[in-house]
Write an enzyme that holds these catalytic residues in place. Structure first.
Site, PDB file in Angstrom:
ATOM      1  N   LYS A  56       0.796  -1.094   0.015  1.00  0.00           N
ATOM      2  CA  LYS A  56       0.069   0.038   0.159  1.00  0.00           C
ATOM      3  C   LYS A  56       0.886   1.136  -0.351  1.00  0.00           C
ATOM      4  CE  LYS A  56      -0.412  -0.118   5.031  1.00  0.00           C
ATOM      5  NZ  LYS A  56      -1.257  -0.158   6.105  1.00  0.00           N
ATOM      6  N   ARG A 155     -10.738  -0.353  15.324  1.00  0.00           N
ATOM      7  CA  ARG A 155     -10.523   0.759  14.028  1.00  0.00           C
ATOM      8  C   ARG A 155     -11.084  -0.345  12.812  1.00  0.00           C
ATOM      9  NH1 ARG A 155      -4.302   0.823  11.091  1.00  0.00           N
ATOM     10  NH2 ARG A 155      -4.938  -1.435  10.939  1.00  0.00           N
ATOM     11  N   TYR A 277      15.715  30.215   9.412  1.00  0.00           N
ATOM     12  CA  TYR A 277      14.518  30.778  10.009  1.00  0.00           C
ATOM     13  C   TYR A 277      14.475  31.152  11.529  1.00  0.00           C
ATOM     14  CZ  TYR A 277      12.446  30.535   5.148  1.00  0.00           C
ATOM     15  OH  TYR A 277      12.180  30.762   3.823  1.00  0.00           O
ATOM     16  N   MET A 325      11.759  24.418   3.596  1.00  0.00           N
ATOM     17  CA  MET A 325      11.079  23.697   2.643  1.00  0.00           C
ATOM     18  C   MET A 325      12.059  22.964   1.710  1.00  0.00           C
ATOM     19  SD  MET A 325       8.088  24.530  -0.238  1.00  0.00           S
ATOM     20  CE  MET A 325       6.834  25.451   0.951  1.00  0.00           C
TER      21      MET A 325
END
Length: 384
Positions: A56, A155, A277, A325
């Site tokens: 998956k 679940r 940053y 990023m």
């Protein structure tokens, strides 16, 4: 838009082109031989059971188009995906023959798609069972299905009460060609957790009520709990891709991925230089900084800010400041001057800093990092 306006077309045609690997800012190497060896190792651990493969999420982010055929070559014939579209895509890759099960089962109105593409639904609720049985009944044929029972995760799967309702509904059961009864362990990566034994006992109890003797409980970690957890089929996923099946024990799996980032700039800065940053880091002495073209858009998560690092020729280069990023900043001061230049590759995931070790630094698990690896890497698959 005009480009290279000072060159004519003939001059442009003569310009040298580069390879995709040369143009890429990072390389992700995926070892198909290691995946095949991991599959065979897991099959040996559960030798009395069929060993399926969970592919998956595009084979946990590594590319089902390359990995599923490699697993076929290693002997795998049973595959699990999560979504219907994943199943359809995998059928196109593998063609006829291999068994493909869809863990989420059929959404309302998609039952015909399962039949068209020869996919086996994992039926998780009485509603899914009712719709799948109704699809079978008009033609008088039994449709293949897997039943999932909930033994302690709340679940997916039928509750004990649901199983009682189902076994009284002979018409629906008769419409199913029941291939497997399955459940999923919540705490298999913690071998001593009491939930494992409780789920095993409940699974055995529920299985005795259903008209199918082929059962499956263990995924990757469950395989290592012992033969009583293996039943007729095991369903490894993460362990195939090198993730440790039990966090507190040595990892028996071969590493599958190597992630290398490319240095795009190196600079020398004085002491007390703010970095990145938010100026969350400052140099404490004259330093050499290397900017590498990998960031959180590539799955190198922001929580590695100030925690993670890279390796170059055996030396550890810590991350300074925040992960951006598209980039990270490494402290390369410990390296000899001139040894790390733009264009060099540093290791972000490799045997020296494997996926699980990096995940611990990020405060997450290897599964999340692996499935987050971005599409901007140049991917290269190696195999003998």
């Amino acid at each position: 838009m005009q480009t290279l306006q000072f060159l004519d077309q003939e001059q442009v045609r003569r310009l040298p082109s580069t390879s995709a690997a040369s143009r890429a800012s990072a390389l992700l190497t995926i070892d198909l031989d290691a995946i095949a060896e991991n599959y065979r190792f897991l099959q040996e651990q559960a030798r009395s059971a069929i060993c399926a493969a969970v592919v998956k999420a595009d084979a946990y982010g590594l590319g089902a188009g390359e990995i599923a055929p490699a697993l076929i070559r290693a002997g795998c014939q049973h595959f699990f995906v999560a979504h219907l579209e994943e199943g359809i895509a995998l059928r196109r890759i593998l063609g006829a023959g291999a068994a493909i099960a869809v863990l989420h089962g059929p959404l309302a109105g998609t039952e015909a798609d399962f039949i068209i593409h020869d996919l086996v639904p994992v039926l998780n609720s009485l509603d899914q069972i009712s719709r799948w049985a109704a699809t079978a009944m008009p033609g008088g044929t039994r449709l293949p299905a897997i039943l999932q029972v909930d033994t302690g995760m709340a679940r997916f799967g039928l509750s004990e009460a649901d199983v009682d309702v189902l076994i009284d509904n002979h018409q629906q059961l008769d419409a199913l060609d029941l291939r497997l009864v399955m459940s999923h362990l919540a705490c298999a990566d913690e071998p001593d957790h009491p939930a494992n034994a409780m789920q095993l006992a409940l699974f055995q109890q529920m299985g005795r009520l259903l008209p199918c003797r082929r059962m499956s409980l263990a995924a990757s970690s469950g395989i290592f709990l012992g033969p009583e957890y293996h039943f007729k089929l095991v369903r490894p996923g993460a362990a195939l891709y090198g993730i440790a099946p039990q966090a507190d024990r040595p990892n028996p799996m071969r590493p599958v991925v190597r992630l290398q980032g490319k240095v795009v700039q190196v600079r020398d800065v004085p002491a007390n230089t703010p970095v990145g940053y938010g100026h969350t880091a400052r140099t404490t002495s004259p330093s050499r900084l290397a900017t590498v073209a990998v960031g959180y858009a590539d799955g190198f998560v922001r929580s590695l800010s100030g925690r993670g690092g890279a390796w170059f020729n055996g030396s550890h280069l810590p991350i300074l400041g925040r992960v951006s990023m598209d980039s990270i900043i490494l402290d390369a001061t410990a390296l000899p001057a001139g040894s790390l230049l733009p264009g060099a590759l540093v290791d972000l995931i490799d045997p020296g800093q494997d996926l699980d070790a990096l995940a611990r630094k990020a405060g997450t698990i290897g599964y999340e990092l692996l499935t987050s690896l971005g599409s901007r890497y140049h991917r290269q698959y190696i195999h003998s």
